[in-house]
Design a protein around this motif. Sequence first.
Motif, mmCIF file in Angstrom:
data_model
loop_
_atom_site.group_PDB
_atom_site.id
_atom_site.type_symbol
_atom_site.label_atom_id
_atom_site.label_comp_id
_atom_site.label_asym_id
_atom_site.label_seq_id
_atom_site.Cartn_x
_atom_site.Cartn_y
_atom_site.Cartn_z
ATOM 1 N N THR A 265 48.193 12.427 33.667
ATOM 2 C CA THR A 265 47.831 11.027 33.851
ATOM 3 C C THR A 265 46.761 10.926 34.921
ATOM 4 O OG1 THR A 265 50.082 10.339 33.289
ATOM 5 C CG2 THR A 265 48.699 8.728 34.406
ATOM 6 N N VAL A 266 45.729 10.151 34.650
ATOM 7 C CA VAL A 266 44.658 9.947 35.623
ATOM 8 C C VAL A 266 45.139 8.947 36.674
ATOM 9 C CG1 VAL A 266 42.303 9.125 35.995
ATOM 10 C CG2 VAL A 266 42.869 10.427 33.928
ATOM 11 N N LEU A 267 45.162 9.380 37.932
ATOM 12 C CA LEU A 267 45.567 8.512 39.023
ATOM 13 C C LEU A 267 44.387 7.803 39.665
ATOM 14 C CD1 LEU A 267 48.130 10.746 40.959
ATOM 15 C CD2 LEU A 267 48.608 8.979 39.267
ATOM 16 N N TYR A 268 43.240 8.463 39.663
ATOM 17 C CA TYR A 268 42.104 7.955 40.426
ATOM 18 C C TYR A 268 40.828 8.562 39.867
ATOM 19 C CZ TYR A 268 39.329 6.836 44.641
ATOM 20 O OH TYR A 268 38.388 6.363 45.517
ATOM 21 N N TYR B 7 40.995 12.478 39.003
ATOM 22 C CA TYR B 7 42.065 13.164 39.719
ATOM 23 C C TYR B 7 43.368 12.838 38.993
ATOM 24 C CZ TYR B 7 38.559 14.002 43.254
ATOM 25 O OH TYR B 7 37.425 14.415 43.908
ATOM 26 N N LYS B 8 44.039 13.882 38.544
ATOM 27 C CA LYS B 8 45.176 13.686 37.641
ATOM 28 C C LYS B 8 46.485 14.216 38.228
ATOM 29 C CE LYS B 8 42.592 15.877 34.766
ATOM 30 N NZ LYS B 8 42.039 16.607 33.608
ATOM 31 N N GLU B 9 47.541 13.823 37.548
ATOM 32 C CA GLU B 9 48.881 14.232 37.973
ATOM 33 C C GLU B 9 49.732 14.545 36.744
ATOM 34 O OE1 GLU B 9 51.412 12.169 41.217
ATOM 35 O OE2 GLU B 9 52.109 11.346 39.308
ATOM 36 N N VAL B 10 50.646 15.471 36.899
ATOM 37 C CA VAL B 10 51.586 15.802 35.833
ATOM 38 C C VAL B 10 52.940 16.072 36.476
ATOM 39 C CG1 VAL B 10 51.085 18.288 35.885
ATOM 40 C CG2 VAL B 10 51.929 17.232 33.783
ATOM 41 N N ILE B 11 53.997 15.728 35.771
ATOM 42 C CA ILE B 11 55.356 15.932 36.282
ATOM 43 C C ILE B 11 55.966 17.150 35.614
ATOM 44 C CG2 ILE B 11 57.674 14.940 36.454
ATOM 45 C CD1 ILE B 11 56.364 12.185 36.494
ATOM 46 N N ASP B 12 56.372 18.101 36.424
ATOM 47 C CA ASP B 12 56.996 19.318 35.930
ATOM 48 C C ASP B 12 58.388 18.999 35.386
ATOM 49 O OD1 ASP B 12 56.714 22.477 36.165
ATOM 50 O OD2 ASP B 12 58.787 21.961 36.681
ATOM 51 N N ARG B 13 58.813 19.729 34.359
ATOM 52 C CA ARG B 13 60.098 19.414 33.734
ATOM 53 C C ARG B 13 61.295 19.779 34.605
ATOM 54 N NH1 ARG B 13 60.744 19.982 28.898
ATOM 55 N NH2 ARG B 13 58.569 19.758 28.347
ATOM 56 N N ASN B 14 61.060 20.468 35.716
ATOM 57 C CA ASN B 14 62.144 20.759 36.656
ATOM 58 C C ASN B 14 62.083 19.882 37.901
ATOM 59 O OD1 ASN B 14 63.272 23.000 35.149
ATOM 60 N ND2 ASN B 14 61.461 24.170 35.758
ATOM 61 N N ALA B 15 61.225 18.872 37.877
ATOM 62 C CA ALA B 15 60.985 18.081 39.081
ATOM 63 C C ALA B 15 62.192 17.278 39.538
ATOM 64 C CB ALA B 15 59.794 17.145 38.852
ATOM 65 N N PHE B 16 63.100 16.955 38.633
ATOM 66 C CA PHE B 16 64.254 16.145 39.013
ATOM 67 C C PHE B 16 65.456 16.984 39.459
ATOM 68 C CE2 PHE B 16 61.800 13.221 36.415
ATOM 69 C CZ PHE B 16 61.839 12.067 37.180
ATOM 70 N N SER B 17 65.324 18.302 39.406
ATOM 71 C CA SER B 17 66.422 19.167 39.848
ATOM 72 C C SER B 17 66.627 18.991 41.345
ATOM 73 C CB SER B 17 66.100 20.631 39.539
ATOM 74 O OG SER B 17 65.951 20.833 38.152
ATOM 75 N N GLY B 18 67.806 18.558 41.723
ATOM 76 C CA GLY B 18 68.115 18.375 43.138
ATOM 77 C C GLY B 18 67.697 17.036 43.706
ATOM 78 N N ALA B 19 67.063 16.174 42.907
ATOM 79 C CA ALA B 19 66.649 14.865 43.410
ATOM 80 C C ALA B 19 67.870 13.987 43.678
ATOM 81 C CB ALA B 19 65.730 14.172 42.407
ATOM 82 N N GLU B 20 67.810 13.209 44.741
ATOM 83 C CA GLU B 20 68.910 12.302 45.061
ATOM 84 C C GLU B 20 68.835 11.068 44.175
ATOM 85 O OE1 GLU B 20 70.548 9.551 48.727
ATOM 86 O OE2 GLU B 20 69.346 11.333 49.204
ATOM 87 N N MET B 21 69.841 10.893 43.312
ATOM 88 C CA MET B 21 69.874 9.751 42.407
ATOM 89 C C MET B 21 71.286 9.158 42.357
ATOM 90 S SD MET B 21 67.410 10.926 39.204
ATOM 91 C CE MET B 21 68.339 12.422 38.770
ATOM 92 N N TYR C 228 51.023 1.470 37.620
ATOM 93 C CA TYR C 228 50.249 2.585 37.084
ATOM 94 C C TYR C 228 48.934 2.139 36.466
ATOM 95 C CZ TYR C 228 50.915 7.593 36.291
ATOM 96 O OH TYR C 228 50.867 8.955 36.368
ATOM 97 N N GLY C 229 48.813 0.838 36.135
ATOM 98 C CA GLY C 229 47.573 0.378 35.549
ATOM 99 C C GLY C 229 46.385 0.646 36.465
ATOM 100 N N GLY C 230 46.573 0.380 37.750
ATOM 101 C CA GLY C 230 45.523 0.661 38.700
ATOM 102 C C GLY C 230 45.914 1.784 39.630
ATOM 103 N N THR C 231 47.009 2.422 39.345
ATOM 104 C CA THR C 231 47.668 3.450 40.141
ATOM 105 C C THR C 231 48.244 2.841 41.405
ATOM 106 O OG1 THR C 231 45.855 4.244 41.543
ATOM 107 C CG2 THR C 231 46.010 5.157 39.333
ATOM 108 N N SER C 232 49.248 3.479 41.953
ATOM 109 C CA SER C 232 49.911 2.960 43.143
ATOM 110 C C SER C 232 49.078 3.244 44.385
ATOM 111 C CB SER C 232 51.283 3.606 43.296
ATOM 112 O OG SER C 232 51.121 4.972 43.622
ATOM 113 N N ILE C 233 49.417 2.537 45.460
ATOM 114 C CA ILE C 233 48.712 2.753 46.726
ATOM 115 C C ILE C 233 48.866 4.197 47.171
ATOM 116 C CG2 ILE C 233 48.700 2.149 49.174
ATOM 117 C CD1 ILE C 233 49.489 -0.676 48.360
ATOM 118 N N ALA C 234 50.076 4.736 47.075
ATOM 119 C CA ALA C 234 50.309 6.109 47.521
ATOM 120 C C ALA C 234 49.525 7.101 46.680
ATOM 121 C CB ALA C 234 51.802 6.434 47.478
ATOM 122 N N ALA C 235 49.492 6.876 45.370
ATOM 123 C CA ALA C 235 48.756 7.780 44.493
ATOM 124 C C ALA C 235 47.269 7.701 44.780
ATOM 125 C CB ALA C 235 49.030 7.433 43.024
#
Length: 206
Positions: free
Chosen positions: A42-45, A52-66, A161-168
């Motif tokens: 996904t294009v962030l900027y 400048y792009k970003e992708v989420i790894d399929r193991n990214a949620f392992s260990g995440a606090e939810m 995500y339309g304009g990307t987040s401030i942090a991104a």
Amino acid sequence: MAITPETRDYRTFEVRALPQEGGDGQKQCRVEGYAAVFDEETVLYEYDGIQYKEVIDRNAFSGAEMRDVVMNFNHGGKPVARTKNGTLALAVDSKGLRISADLGGTEEGRRLYEEIRGGYLDQMSFAFTINKQEYDRAKRLRRITGFKRIFDVAAVDVPAYGGTSIAARSWAQAEAERESAEAGKRRRLALKLKLNGITEEETSDE
């Protein structure tokens, strides 16, 4: 650094309302969607024609606090569903992070369901922080390999995500500015050497 709404990151995904079917004659107000989809760039900027792009790894949620994630509107107001009481469910599958919520427990939730069902709202955003990432400078691609915490999922009227987040934007913009500064420094050095009659090859041989 303190965790505040300004230091969280946000991504947007689609949400849809399920048919109101209930075996006991009562209407159900369920919605579902994906908070994240794996391995999709996904294009962030974009700066000076460079993406400048970003992708989420399929193991990214392992260990995440939810353990305690809420659903609300525009990341604020009263929760309309919550993992603690079983009205909000998060599940990682082969596609990404899937959410399913029962909005029938509160007046605000039922109203939100009707707005989603009517097509007035069809986007959601989720708030998170990350603790692991990789960056391919040649491809200008950030890969999120570890989420630290998921705070909430929210139906939104204006997708982040339309304009990307401030942090991104701040991350990608900082990288773009760093590259621009380095390129400018190289150009100034090349011009200085040229004016002095020195080639770059000669400086590299020294």
